[in-house]
Design a protein around this motif. Structure first.
Motif, PDB file in Angstrom:
ATOM      1  N   MET A  13      -3.338 -69.206 122.736  1.00  0.00           N
ATOM      2  CA  MET A  13      -2.444 -70.293 123.127  1.00  0.00           C
ATOM      3  C   MET A  13      -2.621 -71.492 122.192  1.00  0.00           C
ATOM      4  SD  MET A  13      -2.244 -72.549 126.595  1.00  0.00           S
ATOM      5  CE  MET A  13      -3.712 -73.414 126.116  1.00  0.00           C
ATOM      6  N   TRP A  14      -3.861 -71.817 121.836  1.00  0.00           N
ATOM      7  CA  TRP A  14      -4.148 -72.948 120.945  1.00  0.00           C
ATOM      8  C   TRP A  14      -3.535 -72.717 119.568  1.00  0.00           C
ATOM      9  CZ3 TRP A  14      -5.188 -77.750 121.202  1.00  0.00           C
ATOM     10  CH2 TRP A  14      -5.719 -78.431 120.130  1.00  0.00           C
ATOM     11  N   ILE A  15      -3.632 -71.490 119.058  1.00  0.00           N
ATOM     12  CA  ILE A  15      -3.037 -71.164 117.768  1.00  0.00           C
ATOM     13  C   ILE A  15      -1.524 -71.331 117.826  1.00  0.00           C
ATOM     14  CG2 ILE A  15      -2.588 -69.246 116.169  1.00  0.00           C
ATOM     15  CD1 ILE A  15      -5.472 -68.305 116.772  1.00  0.00           C
ATOM     16  N   LYS A  16      -0.906 -70.896 118.916  1.00  0.00           N
ATOM     17  CA  LYS A  16       0.548 -71.043 119.068  1.00  0.00           C
ATOM     18  C   LYS A  16       0.948 -72.517 119.107  1.00  0.00           C
ATOM     19  CE  LYS A  16       1.431 -66.727 121.512  1.00  0.00           C
ATOM     20  NZ  LYS A  16       1.844 -66.125 122.791  1.00  0.00           N
ATOM     21  N   VAL A  17       0.207 -73.315 119.867  1.00  0.00           N
ATOM     22  CA  VAL A  17       0.531 -74.743 119.985  1.00  0.00           C
ATOM     23  C   VAL A  17       0.391 -75.430 118.631  1.00  0.00           C
ATOM     24  CG1 VAL A  17      -0.296 -76.918 120.965  1.00  0.00           C
ATOM     25  CG2 VAL A  17      -0.014 -74.936 122.431  1.00  0.00           C
TER      26      VAL A  17
END
Length: 69
Positions: A47-51
């Motif tokens: 999720m952090w990579i996507k954000v």
């Protein structure tokens, strides 16, 4: 004048003062807890990579629009 607060004195909005939530959680072994921890860390990392990726694309697009005009 009518005392309008009397209408709401006995209503608690659907919640009782003495009602406590009781959870019936299953027992988990240390191995299961370790697997859950690993899975949650992996999900959070994805999720952090996507954000970060989406934020970077938006910032680059805004900077490009600022200097292109």
């Amino acid at each position: 004048m009518l005392d309008k607060s009397k209408r709401f004195r006995k209503t608690l909005g659907g919640y009782g003062k003495n009602d406590k939530m009781e959870y019936n959680l299953p027992k988990a072994t240390p191995e299961q807890l370790q697997e859950i921890r690993k899975r949650l860390k992996r999900e959070n990392r994805i999720m952090w990579i996507k954000v970060v990726g989406v934020s970077t694309v938006i910032i680059i697009a805004l900077v490009w629009m600022l200097f292109a005009s």
